[in-house]
Design a protein around this motif. Structure first.
Motif, mmCIF file in Angstrom:
data_model
loop_
_atom_site.group_PDB
_atom_site.id
_atom_site.type_symbol
_atom_site.label_atom_id
_atom_site.label_comp_id
_atom_site.label_asym_id
_atom_site.label_seq_id
_atom_site.Cartn_x
_atom_site.Cartn_y
_atom_site.Cartn_z
ATOM 1 N N VAL A 24 0.902 -0.995 0.317
ATOM 2 C CA VAL A 24 0.037 -0.207 0.022
ATOM 3 C C VAL A 24 1.269 1.491 0.561
ATOM 4 C CG1 VAL A 24 -1.975 1.657 1.073
ATOM 5 C CG2 VAL A 24 -1.623 -1.398 0.986
ATOM 6 N N GLY A 25 0.531 1.832 -0.997
ATOM 7 C CA GLY A 25 1.181 3.202 -0.965
ATOM 8 C C GLY A 25 2.816 3.035 -2.090
ATOM 9 N N LEU A 26 2.857 1.841 -3.112
ATOM 10 C CA LEU A 26 3.704 1.426 -3.655
ATOM 11 C C LEU A 26 3.945 2.968 -4.619
ATOM 12 C CD1 LEU A 26 6.554 -0.018 -4.574
ATOM 13 C CD2 LEU A 26 4.701 -1.688 -5.456
ATOM 14 N N SER A 27 4.860 3.167 -4.438
ATOM 15 C CA SER A 27 5.505 3.613 -6.136
ATOM 16 C C SER A 27 5.481 3.733 -7.442
ATOM 17 C CB SER A 27 6.262 4.815 -5.305
ATOM 18 O OG SER A 27 6.713 6.605 -6.434
ATOM 19 N N MET A 36 11.911 0.567 -3.784
ATOM 20 C CA MET A 36 12.975 -0.163 -4.352
ATOM 21 C C MET A 36 13.129 -1.952 -3.520
ATOM 22 S SD MET A 36 16.196 2.766 -3.776
ATOM 23 C CE MET A 36 15.199 3.697 -3.021
ATOM 24 N N VAL A 37 12.176 -1.243 -2.014
ATOM 25 C CA VAL A 37 11.902 -2.366 -1.364
ATOM 26 C C VAL A 37 10.838 -2.803 -1.603
ATOM 27 C CG1 VAL A 37 10.352 -3.377 1.172
ATOM 28 C CG2 VAL A 37 11.794 -1.018 1.103
ATOM 29 N N ALA A 38 9.893 -3.276 -2.736
ATOM 30 C CA ALA A 38 8.765 -4.078 -3.654
ATOM 31 C C ALA A 38 10.366 -4.978 -4.169
ATOM 32 C CB ALA A 38 8.102 -3.166 -4.184
ATOM 33 N N ASN A 39 10.897 -4.114 -5.417
ATOM 34 C CA ASN A 39 11.044 -4.785 -5.728
ATOM 35 C C ASN A 39 12.250 -6.107 -5.578
ATOM 36 O OD1 ASN A 39 12.157 -4.328 -8.593
ATOM 37 N ND2 ASN A 39 14.487 -3.774 -8.286
ATOM 38 N N LYS A 132 11.526 -5.670 4.592
ATOM 39 C CA LYS A 132 13.431 -6.304 3.466
ATOM 40 C C LYS A 132 14.421 -6.782 4.404
ATOM 41 C CE LYS A 132 16.395 -4.387 -0.503
ATOM 42 N NZ LYS A 132 17.765 -3.390 0.464
ATOM 43 N N VAL A 133 14.437 -5.438 5.433
ATOM 44 C CA VAL A 133 15.354 -5.847 6.069
ATOM 45 C C VAL A 133 15.383 -7.451 6.647
ATOM 46 C CG1 VAL A 133 16.559 -5.087 7.896
ATOM 47 C CG2 VAL A 133 16.299 -3.456 6.116
ATOM 48 N N GLU A 134 13.910 -7.096 7.123
ATOM 49 C CA GLU A 134 13.443 -8.677 8.354
ATOM 50 C C GLU A 134 13.545 -9.836 8.004
ATOM 51 O OE1 GLU A 134 12.750 -8.796 11.395
ATOM 52 O OE2 GLU A 134 13.509 -6.816 11.555
ATOM 53 N N ASP A 135 13.455 -9.835 6.517
ATOM 54 C CA ASP A 135 13.995 -10.741 5.089
ATOM 55 C C ASP A 135 14.831 -11.405 5.009
ATOM 56 O OD1 ASP A 135 11.715 -12.894 3.210
ATOM 57 O OD2 ASP A 135 13.410 -11.999 2.021
ATOM 58 N N SER A 136 15.670 -10.485 4.574
ATOM 59 C CA SER A 136 17.503 -10.530 4.968
ATOM 60 C C SER A 136 18.217 -11.172 6.358
ATOM 61 C CB SER A 136 17.823 -9.314 4.412
ATOM 62 O OG SER A 136 17.912 -9.305 2.771
ATOM 63 N N ILE A 137 17.534 -10.876 7.108
ATOM 64 C CA ILE A 137 18.221 -10.990 8.903
ATOM 65 C C ILE A 137 17.707 -12.182 8.849
ATOM 66 C CG2 ILE A 137 18.062 -10.560 10.731
ATOM 67 C CD1 ILE A 137 17.884 -8.045 9.810
ATOM 68 N N THR A 138 16.164 -12.958 8.731
ATOM 69 C CA THR A 138 15.350 -14.169 9.036
ATOM 70 C C THR A 138 15.699 -15.079 8.128
ATOM 71 O OG1 THR A 138 13.349 -13.093 8.153
ATOM 72 C CG2 THR A 138 13.421 -12.781 10.477
#
Length: 143
Positions: A24-27, A36-39, A132-138
């Motif tokens: 929601v709010g994706l530019s 960038m996060v969605a990509n 994005k950060v949480e996905d990379s960490i976990t």
């Protein structure tokens, strides 16, 4: 009782079981954080579903953009929110209406009202964390 985000282990489980992530709010502008996060999530194998009334009907990252959550024809696992805090309660209500499993407010976004709405609807709520950060960490194996 004050709000607490799920543990890292719970977040890992949420992400492992997620498929469709409504953003929601994706530019549609590639220099914006939401884009960038969605990509990055898309590159890691998630299906992102853009939600932005200003560009509804157009394509962002190869996916059709919808005006609102209720317009999405597919089930949504996570509603990832890039909107200011004052708009998040309404997003939480829409997320509850479509039976989303998780309401995720991006880093810097906090809304106790939205979290309460999500929890009352049986959703997990996560606030002030970057997906994005949480996905990379976990889930580093998806890199």
């Amino acid at each position: 009782m004050s709000f607490e985000n799920p543990t890292r282990e719970e977040i890992k489980d949420i992400l492992q079981n997620a498929g469709n992530i409504a953003v929601v709010g994706l530019s549609d502008k590639s220099d914006r954080t939401s884009y960038m996060v969605a990509n990055a999530l898309q590159q890691r194998g998630y299906r992102i579903i853009p939600v932005n009334p200003a560009v509804a009907g157009q394509q962002i990252l190869g996916e059709t953009c919808y005006a609102s959550l209720k317009d999405i024809p597919d089930p949504v696992d996570i509603v990832n929110v890039f909107r200011r805090s004052e708009y998040c309660a309404d997003v939480a209500r829409e997320a509850a209406d479509i039976n989303a499993k998780v309401l995720w407010l991006q880093q810097g976004i906090i809304s106790d009202e939205a979290a309460a709405i999500a929890e009352q609807a049986g959703m997990k709520a996560i606030m002030d964390r970057c997906i994005k950060v949480e996905d990379s960490i976990t889930r580093p194996e998806r890199s």
